[in-house]
Design a protein around this motif. Structure first.
Motif, short mmCIF file in Angstrom:
data_model
loop_
_atom_site.label_atom_id
_atom_site.label_comp_id
_atom_site.label_asym_id
_atom_site.label_seq_id
_atom_site.Cartn_x
_atom_site.Cartn_y
_atom_site.Cartn_z
N ALA A 1 -2.83 -17.12 -8.48
CA ALA A 1 -4.12 -16.24 -8.68
C ALA A 1 -3.78 -14.88 -8.36
N VAL A 2 -2.16 -14.49 -8.00
CA VAL A 2 -2.09 -13.22 -8.31
C VAL A 2 -1.70 -12.85 -9.91
N MET A 3 -0.61 -14.08 -10.43
CA MET A 3 -1.47 -13.80 -11.65
C MET A 3 -1.90 -13.82 -12.76
N ALA A 4 -3.14 -14.13 -12.29
CA ALA A 4 -4.62 -15.03 -13.25
C ALA A 4 -5.03 -13.47 -12.50
N SER A 5 -4.69 -12.71 -11.97
CA SER A 5 -5.14 -11.64 -11.70
C SER A 5 -5.36 -10.55 -13.05
N PRO A 6 -5.84 -9.95 -13.47
CA PRO A 6 -6.18 -8.79 -14.40
C PRO A 6 -4.78 -7.64 -14.13
N VAL A 7 -4.50 -7.68 -15.10
CA VAL A 7 -3.17 -6.64 -15.47
C VAL A 7 -3.75 -4.54 -15.02
N ASP A 8 -5.25 -4.80 -15.19
CA ASP A 8 -5.15 -3.91 -15.39
C ASP A 8 -6.48 -3.85 -13.61
N GLN A 9 -5.81 -4.97 -12.65
CA GLN A 9 -6.73 -4.31 -11.40
C GLN A 9 -7.22 -3.97 -11.17
N SER A 10 -8.65 -3.14 -10.46
CA SER A 10 -8.95 -1.79 -9.88
C SER A 10 -8.39 -2.15 -8.64
N ARG A 11 -8.06 -0.92 -7.83
CA ARG A 11 -7.76 -0.52 -6.08
C ARG A 11 -6.60 -2.17 -6.29
N PRO A 12 -5.91 -1.73 -7.17
CA PRO A 12 -4.90 -3.20 -7.15
C PRO A 12 -3.86 -2.94 -5.31
N ARG A 13 -3.70 -1.78 -4.83
CA ARG A 13 -2.69 -1.91 -3.50
C ARG A 13 -3.48 -3.10 -2.59
N LEU A 14 -5.27 -2.14 -2.49
CA LEU A 14 -6.11 -3.11 -1.37
C LEU A 14 -5.68 -4.38 -1.76
N PHE A 15 -6.41 -4.48 -2.96
CA PHE A 15 -6.38 -5.96 -4.27
C PHE A 15 -5.10 -6.92 -3.30
N PHE A 16 -4.12 -6.49 -3.69
CA PHE A 16 -3.03 -7.72 -3.56
C PHE A 16 -2.56 -7.91 -2.25
N ALA A 17 -2.68 -7.04 -1.05
CA ALA A 17 -2.86 -6.36 -0.07
C ALA A 17 -3.13 -7.87 0.77
N LEU A 18 -4.23 -7.67 0.53
CA LEU A 18 -6.05 -8.79 1.27
C LEU A 18 -5.48 -10.34 0.43
N MET A 19 -4.94 -10.05 -0.34
CA MET A 19 -4.38 -11.39 -1.01
C MET A 19 -3.68 -12.04 -0.18
N LEU A 20 -2.11 -11.64 -0.01
CA LEU A 20 -1.18 -11.55 1.11
C LEU A 20 -2.09 -12.06 2.32
N ALA A 21 -2.64 -11.06 2.35
CA ALA A 21 -3.77 -11.40 4.23
C ALA A 21 -3.77 -12.43 4.04
N THR A 22 -4.76 -13.13 3.25
CA THR A 22 -5.05 -14.56 3.01
C THR A 22 -3.72 -15.47 3.36
N ASN A 23 -3.39 -14.71 1.90
CA ASN A 23 -2.09 -16.02 2.13
C ASN A 23 -1.14 -16.46 3.74
N PRO B 1 1.24 -1.51 0.23
CA PRO B 1 -0.20 -0.35 -0.29
C PRO B 1 0.92 0.98 0.19
N LEU B 2 2.24 1.17 0.13
CA LEU B 2 2.75 2.14 0.34
C LEU B 2 3.45 3.15 -1.39
N LEU B 3 4.26 1.79 -1.93
CA LEU B 3 3.61 1.89 -3.03
C LEU B 3 2.74 3.04 -3.85
N PRO B 4 2.48 3.95 -5.17
CA PRO B 4 1.66 4.67 -5.64
C PRO B 4 1.37 4.08 -6.23
N ALA B 5 -0.02 4.35 -6.47
CA ALA B 5 -0.96 4.32 -6.72
C ALA B 5 -0.82 4.15 -8.81
N GLY B 6 -1.34 2.97 -9.20
CA GLY B 6 -0.94 2.54 -10.10
C GLY B 6 -0.10 2.39 -10.62
N SER B 7 1.37 2.22 -9.68
CA SER B 7 2.34 1.32 -9.75
C SER B 7 2.49 -0.21 -10.44
#
Lengths: 133, 499, 434, 623
Positions: free
Chosen positions: B87-109, B18-24
């Motif tokens: 699963a991360v690879m299968a997520s779309p490249v233009d994932q919306s709100r990516p920071r939260l999404f991936f953070a939550l995926m990692l939290a699940t992990n 989440p610290l990375l700039p949005a859209g990175s």
């Protein structure tokens, strides 16, 4: 009376037709006793065909002969006799339909001058080259 | 420390993302790197088994930071790491709100790995509860049209499961003779009376039966799987549900063996019912995701049968089925996701002729055929190995439920073929076919999973090699007479054939 | 009659409008147009595909004649697609300086792009045999399938098919067969046992020659159209169609024949003197057999006798390019794929550009060009229809209403064939059909 | 390494070829055509054929050294799975019958793949098709090599998948879609029952190896022990797999529908693939011999199929189907032989069957491809123009009817003898004789309708086809004509005075002559009596429609499954879903009460849950 070809030659509007008859080697046959009924297209009729059509035919006598034979019936038939039937079998083999009595139309050609009687048959002058099919 | 690394990698990544700039683009790459790193670490640990870790955390609560990795959990940890990466690879490249999404995926992990590594029931419980929150948020935020309802239902069921587990864990811990103790080592000593075991087992069954799920506790599953975004569905169906099986194995079979043995005929029956029920329901589904969801229900039923049978062979079947099903179901969701991404629909009646090499999705459909055949238990693919072990292992204990599961396995072929016939075969509807073909990047997770499904089918020790020593002691029954005489050529010659 | 486009046509129509389902198309045809709407993109598409079609066609006709005249009854014709240099250099009768009627202004030998393709293919320079084995070659199989369609559907106009049953043909063929197998007792013995088996093969070869001679004309016509278009000629689709109409008339009388060459000796199986013509014995049967009829694709229709998907009457076969479903092209069981693949190698850049901009771009070129091909063949069929109208009926600017009605009836009868649901005529009216 | 020692490579060659086909997947090699995939597969198949032929030859040169060499078959072992006391190995055993079978399989594949190059000249689906053909070959070669009933199941199942793929070659076509589905599912039913049997067998016998099972059965008999409980059920399950593969009633439906696949694959399916099932059945014979009940079932199933399928074949108007029902019929006779304990007769029936059937289908294929129809009523009058294919068909037909000196006669005569010596001599030998007569009649009918009679519009033009189809057919013709000589040479039959003549020879010959003769009289020339069957109208139609078996299945099995599925879906909606919507509703209500301000209900709910857990923890801590 003159033969069909002599008659045609004397009129002067059948130059292409006569040249074609020569090229196809049909002169001898048409000079014969017959009798024949010839639907003779005038020069303008040949000229109206797209360019190259006549040339290709002249280059290939058997094929030209076939087209010309389509203009000939065996036997001598006047307009009166012709219009009585719907179809007449040409020398080529394919039938020639009689489309209309008045005006007298043979296939898609109009007979501009019917019943020119010669000593070995009858000539009907038409304004269009007729084609089998 | 090695073990902690498994947890720390996704944890740190999840906190840093989440610290990375949005859209990175580095958000997605970072999440992928974390998952791959975790996978590598897991593989390394597989080759270099780590010592168990034990430290005090909240001693008054009986909560100790006890982590360990045994043959039972090793494959599951690897599966979790692998499927997170996929699963991360299968997520779309233009994932919306990516920071939260991936953070939550990692939290699940983190939750998953934590649950698998835990050697302390309370720790397990915490991890188990932790998973519920990010997965719910993932479904609720990024899901399909009916995501709100799906999330609510998932959460409700998850909460009930969590509460039941909480009660069970507390009871287990309190009832230990040496005072409050949640350590697995203590729990595995079986100090409970038969009555206590039964009460606790009822709670355990409720908790994990909801998670697995089995009939009739599966109400959350079809809607959740059909509404969850593809990567989340992959992770949930592939690993999170395995937590249920693992929990049954650990808390039911290992900690409460007497009650388990007493109830196992009923469990086998429920397993068989689930298997046939899931398969039957899958046959009439009109939505690919729901079909896959019900197919999962059916396979979980077979898993329960094997757990109930509890012969050494069937327990190997449990592990194999967890892995095989994890791979296959994730692959199926991944492919369904790809199809949906391109065609815009999951509705089976709206699709046809996707095999068309010019305008269809021939690559995806080719893999889909393999995945469906694997789900249908065709030899040469991972699903068959697992089903074979389940059937052969359970036959001696529960022949009738096994037969029912065999029948269910026949029905899996029906829905698999029905799906492929409708979607792959036939004439492509050209009006719809206005999409670009899938890119290699999108195909990668499916390719990797397919390769694993194939390799595991041809070389089954990939599924069974981890855990033989770990499962053998858990067996309640012996798999009598189950030894195949490897006929040595010499004996054939001398014994059976006229000389 | 040359290119009779009645642009300054009668203001007040002499006959009432048609009530046919395809009245729009019929009115367009009556105005001297094509079945294909006159749009710049349609023109670009069809000319581009004519070019891409003509290059492999240049191989087709040469190889077909090579097979009919040289390979003949070789029982193991493994190398029938390995055409001899003589046939590659064989002057096209309608291109080059030696031609009596020059249609294409280019050379008379094999087209340079084809030569380059035969040399390099899509993979690179390697021997002919490897190109053949790697399937980096022209799909002659499709050309032969067109021939087989003409053979199998038998009489579709013209005298060719009847002649194959005549005694003259049989004795010619007999002479040729005996000469071909001279010194080969096995084959002669077989011939003595089963003469009809060999005769039937020769009939097929006669159709092979027939199709070769047909395409020998079409290749230069298409090349010339492409050249004219590149020079900025052709204002619209009707111009392109008129060029075809004129071409049809110009070569209508070219002879169709079948010769066999053994060494330098020529055996006339069907002599030129039989008077068979390009239009009647080749073009019209070809259009009927290939554009309209052919045979159901095994990939889309079941041949199961009980399913009744294959019509019981040959005249009910409507599986030609005018009816074909192009979308499965590239799948198994769809023979036109072979032709599409052949054209793929020779697409002009402007056509590739169009394909890149639509649908899947380069990935589904095969389907896109298939649809273009379908459009272009509707234009060729329009030319045939107009030529027939021209030959058998009346000019479009005829002032006799009865003549115009005869034309109308003719057009309507032609359009009736596209009333079947499979016909793609409605589709090609829209530019969105891709 | 010797040819014999490395014979395990044979199934791998075609597998490599099949894998090679993947290169032509969409998007990989697309600028050039797919034909190389066919050539590669043909090459690999030829290598496989060469290898198995070399192995066979070296085995027979071994046998010259003495019988012992033959009975010391080389073996190889590959452990597939070993866990928790279960060890599953491939246990390959290179026996002489296995090698002969393998040579026939690979040889036929070579011919058929050459044939396919011609037949599918216009097709673009080569990679999948040839790949699938090679896959079939790999599976069949594996089947004849393995000594394990488990791997036999595995391979049969893989052949089922192969059938699905190959019937699905032309996946755009609606009947193909249906045929592929039905073929897969029907065969899978048989396979699954077989799997159940295989699974149940192991705890009883402790082995999955055929030779081990043989030993177990011998022990049982020698010690006069009773059959273990449930053993007959297991046996019945075991024969279900072969029944499905051999298209025996009631699992015969798929073969008819699989006819939608390209003809070359039909050639293989109807000749060698179906034989795969019979092969397994023969290897199970020692077990089957233990149970008179199962033997009886085999006789009933096989006898019914033999009789009924040949009748159905007589009613077909589709040429591929007319031949496909004969497959079921012939294999029905084989089932009868196994049921009567006549392993020798069954072996011989198996031996003489594949090549003539393949030959007939190949010759029919050349007709179908050039005349654009499979409808027998649209064919006719081809003898003068297609004589080579006519001869090929006749040779194939002669090889299957009981007509000396051709291949099938001796095996059928042995079966007849077996039937005459059984407990029901009249019924069973009558069955064999009638089946043979019907079979002969059906074959002659196909010949008459294609090559006899007058040309139709569809056959008015029918030139002989490409050499790639003619040549393999002619090669096979030569081979089929030499089968009797080969069998005599190998000592299978004695020459007395024709191969395999013996008791019951005359009745068999008579039944053939009656059947074939009547049929020839009906159909060779346009005979008014040829209209008779259609005059019976309903009957022929009923037979042609496979006696409406499909409809029967639809009303029973399919309806049952669909009904159950609909019911469970309904109950899922009503009970489970309804219940959880109820609880969901309660939860929603709770969430709404908890929070009147925020919009994200689920987030709120999650929060409340976390809070709950934390509170619980706090309470614990403070205790």
């Amino acid at each position: 009376m003159a033969s069909i070809l002599e008659t045609a030659a004397s009129v002067g509007v059948f130059n292409t037709l006569l040249a074609a008859v020569d090229a196809a080697g049909l002169r001898e046959a048409l000079e014969g006793p017959g009798p024949f009924t010839v639907f003779a297209p005038v020069d303008d009729a040949f000229a109206a065909l797209p360019p190259g059509t006549v040339q290709t035919l002249v280059d290939n006598p058997p094929q030209l002969a076939r087209i010309l034979k389509y203009h000939v019936l065996s036997g001598s038939y006047s307009r009166e006799q012709l219009v009585a039937e719907d179809n007449w079998d040409s020398l080529e083999g394919a039938p020639i339909p009689i489309r209309s009595k008045d005006p007298f139309e043979v296939k898609n050609a109009t007979v501009v001058n019917a019943d020119v009687v010669c000593d070995n048959g009858v000539v009907h002058v038409i304004d269009r080259v007729i084609l089998p099919g | 420390m090695d073990l902690l690394l498994l947890l720390l990698i996704p944890l740190l990544a999840g906190l840093l993302l989440p610290l990375l700039p949005a859209g990175s683009p580095w958000v997605r790459r970072g999440a992928l790197a974390a998952a791959l790193l975790q996978l590598l670490d897991g593989l390394w640990l597989w080759q270099h088994p780590p010592a168990a870790l034990s430290a005090n955390w909240l001693p008054r609560l009986g909560l100790r930071l006890e982590l360990g990795l045994d043959g039972l959990t090793m494959p599951l940890v690897l599966l979790a790491a692998l499927l997170t990466a996929m699963a991360v690879m299968a997520s779309p490249v233009d994932q919306s709100r990516p920071r939260l999404f991936f953070a939550l995926m990692l939290a699940t992990n983190v939750g998953l790995i934590g649950a698998f590594l835990a050697r302390n029931a309370l720790l397990f419980l915490l991890a188990y509860e932790l998973i519920l929150i990010p997965t719910t948020l993932l479904v609720a935020t990024w899901g399909g049209e009916r995501r709100a309802g799906a999330a609510i239902r998932f959460l409700t069921y998850g909460a009930v499961s969590g509460v039941a587990l909480l009660a069970a864990v507390l009871a287990l811990g309190w009832l230990q003779p040496g005072g409050l103790n949640f350590s697995y080592t203590a729990l595995a000593d079986h100090n409970l009376t038969a009555l206590q075991q039964r009460w606790i087992l009822a709670l355990v069954l409720l908790a994990f039966g909801l998670k697995l799920p089995v009939v009739p506790l599966h109400g959350w599953q079809p809607i959740t799987y059909s509404q969850a975004p593809t990567p989340v569905a992959m992770l949930m169906s592939g690993v999170v549900s395995k937590l249920g099986a693992y929990g049954l194995l650990r808390f039911g079979l290992e900690f409460l063996p007497d009650a388990w043995a007493a109830w196992s005929p009923w469990l086998a029956a429920v397993g068989a019912l689930s298997a046939i029920y899931g398969s039957l329901n899958a046959i009439v589904q009109l939505d690919m995701r729901r079909l896959v969801a019900y197919s999962s229900l059916g396979h979980m039923g077979m898993l329960l049968l094997a757990l109930a049978a509890a012969t050494p062979l069937s327990l190997q079947g449990v592990i194999a089925q967890m892995l095989a099903h994890g791979l296959i179901i994730a692959l199926l969701f991944c492919l369904v996701g790809l199809i949906e991404l391109r065609t815009g629909t999951c509705a089976i009646p709206e699709l046809s002729g996707l095999l068309n090499p010019q305008r269809g999705l021939p690559f995806t459909l080719g893999l889909m055929l393999l995945a469906l055949l694997a789900a249908a238990g065709v030899p040469g693919l991972a699903g068959f190995v697992a089903e074979l072990l389940v059937f052969e292992g359970s036959w001696v204990a529960f022949p009738w439920p096994t037969l029912v599961c065999l029948l269910a396995s026949g029905l899996t072929a029906v829905y698999a073929i029905r799906l492929f016939n409708r979607v792959g075969f036939g004439r492509l509807d050209n009006e719809r076919a206005d999409w670009v073909s899938t890119s290699w990047g999108e195909r990668t997770p499916a390719l990797v999973l397919t390769a694993l499904v194939l390799v595991a089918g041809l070389w089954p020790s990939m599924l069974t090699g981890f855990s033989e020593t770990a499962t053998a002691p858990l067996a309640l029954r012996s798999s009598d007479a189950v030894t195949v005489i490897a006929m040595a050529p010499a004996t054939v010659n001398s014994a059976q054939l006229p000389a | 009659m040359t290119a009779t486009v009645a642009s300054e046509r009668i203001k007040a129509p002499l006959i009432p409008p048609s009530t046919h389902r395809y009245a729009d198309v019929i009115h367009r045809l009556e105005a001297g147009g094509s079945m294909l709407p006159d749009t710049p993109e349609n023109l670009k598409q069809i000319i581009g595909i004519y070019k891409a079609y003509a290059v492999p066609m240049d191989f087709y006709w040469r190889d077909l004649l090579y097979i009919a005249e040289r390979v003949f009854l070789n029982p193991l014709p493994a190398f029938k697609y390995f055409i001899s240099q003589e046939y590659l250099d064989r002057p096209n009768s309608y291109a080059g300086d030696q031609s009596q009627l020059r249609i294409w202004r280019g050379g008379e030998k094999v087209h340079p792009e084809l030569l380059e393709f035969m040399e390099r293919g899509e993979t690179g320079r390697m021997s002919k045999l490897f190109h053949h084995l790697w399937h980096d070659r022209v799909n002659m199989e499709f050309a032969e399938a067109c021939m087989q369609a003409m053979l199998w559907h038998q009489g579709m106009g013209g005298r060719f098919n009847d002649y194959l049953e005549s005694d003259a043909y049989k004795s010619n063929a007999d002479r040729a067969i005996k000469a071909y197998f001279k010194g080969n007792p096995l084959m002669l013995g077989l011939y003595a046992l089963f003469p009809d088996m060999f005769l039937e093969q020769v009939r097929q070869l006669s159709y092979t020659a027939n199709l070769g001679l047909f395409w020998e004309v079409m290749a230069p016509v298409f090349f010339e159209m492409s050249d004219i278009y590149d020079e900025g000629g052709f204002k619209g689709v009707p111009d392109a169609m008129d060029f075809l109409v004129n071409g049809i008339f110009a070569v209508a009388g070219r002879p169709i024949y079948h010769h066999l060459y053994i060494g330098d000796e020529c055996y006339e199986i069907i002599p030129k003197s039989e008077g068979f013509t390009w239009l009647y014995e080749a073009a019209l049967p070809y259009v009927e057999a290939v554009f309209y009829r052919t045979a159901p694709f095994r990939g889309t229709k079941s041949y199961n006798a009980q399913a009744g998907q294959v019509p019981a009457d040959q005249a009910d076969f409507h599986y030609g390019i005018l009816y074909a479903d192009v979308f499965p092209v590239g799948s198994a069981g769809i023979p036109p794929t072979l032709l599409m693949q052949d054209m793929l190698h020779f697409l002009p850049p402007y056509l590739k550009e169009i394909y890149r901009e639509h649908r899947r771009g380069e990935e589904d070129e095969l389907v896109q060009l298939g649809i273009t091909f379908q459009r272009s063949m509707y234009n060729v069929t329009s030319a045939v229809i107009q030529a027939l109208r021209c030959a058998l009926l009346y000019p479009l600017d005829d002032t006799n209403p009865e003549h115009l009605m005869a034309n109308r009836r003719f057009f309507e009868a032609q359009m009736d064939r596209f009333l079947r649901p499979e016909a793609r005529l409605p589709d090609i009216q829209s530019q969105d059909y891709r | 390494m010797s040819w014999l020692g490395t014979v395990w490579l044979v199934p791998l060659y075609p597998l490599v070829g099949a894998l090679f086909s993947l290169l032509w997947s969409p998007g990989l090699i697309s600028r050039t055509g797919p034909r190389p995939s066919g050539y590669v597969n043909l090459l690999m198949v030829s290598i496989a054929f060469g290898h198995s032929l070399a192995a066979l030859l070296s085995l027979s040169s071994n046998s010259a050294a003495g019988q012992a060499a033959i009975y010391a078959p080389p073996s190889f072992h590959w452990t597939w799975l070993q866990t928790a006391g279960l060890t599953i190995g491939f246990d390959g055993l290179v026996t002489e019958p296995g090698l002969i079978a393998m040579t026939v399989i690979t040889g036929l594949h070579v011919l058929v793949q050459i044939f396919s190059i011609g037949y599918l000249e216009m097709d673009w689906g080569w990679p999948r098709f040839f790949g699938a053909l090679s896959f079939f070959e790999a599976g069949l070669c594996g089947l004849v090599l393995t000594d394990s009933v488990f791997f036999s199941y595995v391979l049969l199942e893989l052949l089922t998948v192969g059938t699905y793929v190959i019937v699905g070659t032309w996946y755009n076509q609606s009947l193909v879609v249906k045929g592929a589905r039905d073929a897969f599912l029907t065969k899978r039913i048989g396979d699954l029952i077989l799997l159940a049997g295989v699974i149940a067998l192991l705890p009883l016998t402790g082995t999955w190896n055929f030779h081990g099972l043989q030993g177990w059965a011998a022990d049982l008999t020698n010690n006069a022990q009773p059959l273990p409980p449930g053993f007959q059920l297991i046996l019945l399950a075991l024969i279900a797999g072969p029944m499905g593969k051999c298209a025996q009633i009631p699992l015969h439906l798929w073969l008819d529908e699989a006819m939608e696949s390209p003809l070359p694959s039909t050639v293989l399916r109807n000749s060698v693939v179906v034989i795969g099932g019979a092969w397994v059945l023969l290897r199970l014979e020692p077990l089957i011999a233990l149970s008179p009940l199962v033997q009886g079932v085999l006789v009933v199933v096989g006898g019914t199929t033999a009789l009924v399928a040949s009748l159905i074949a007589l009613g077909q108007i589709d040429v591929k189907r007319a031949l496909s029902f004969l497959v079921s019929s012939w294999l029905g006779l084989l089932f009868v032989a196994v049921g009567l304990g006549g392993i020798g007769a069954a072996d011989h029936l198996l031996l003489v069957y594949p090549l003539p059937m393949a030959l007939m289908l190949m010759s029919v294929g050349t007709i179908v491809i050039s005349n654009v129809t499979q409808d027998l009523t649209q064919l006719g009058g081809l003898w003068s123009r297609r004589p080579l294919m006519g001869i090929a068909f006749l040779a194939g037909a002669a090889g299957l009817m009981g007509l000396p000196p051709f291949g099938g006669f001796a095996a059928l005569r042995e079966l007849l003898e077996l039937a005459a010596n059984s407990q029901l001599p009249l019924v069973l030998s009558g069955l064999v004789l009638i089946t043979n007569a019907l079979l002969s009649a059906a074959l002659m009918r196909v010949f008459g309708l294609i090559w006899g009679g007058r040309p139709t519009p569809f056959t008015a033009r029918s030139p002989e086809v490409l050499w790639l189809m003619v040549l393999p057919t002619m090669l096979l013709l030569g081979l089929v004509l030499h089968i009797p000589q080969l069998l005599v040479h190998l000592g299978v039959y004695k020459l007395s005075p024709v191969p395999g003549w013996g008791p019951m020879g005359w009745p068999l010959l008579l039944s053939t002559l009656v059947g074939a003769g009547t049929s020839a009289w009906f159909y060779l020339r346009p005979h008014p009596l040829a209209e008779l069957p259609s005059g019976l109208g309903g009957l022929q139609h009923w037979l042609a429609e496979d006696m409406h078996t499909e409809a029967f299945y639809h009303r029973t099995v399919v309806a049952l499954v669909v009904g159950l599925a609909r019911f469970s879906a309904w109950s899922d909606r009503q009970l489970v879903d309804g219940f959880s919507s109820g609880t969901g509703g309660v939860a929603m209500e709770g969430a709404r009460r908890l929070s009147y301000t925020t919009s994200g209900r689920s987030q709120t709910y999650a929060l409340s849950l976390v809070l709950g857990v934390l509170l619980m923890a706090a309470w614990l801590l403070s205790r």
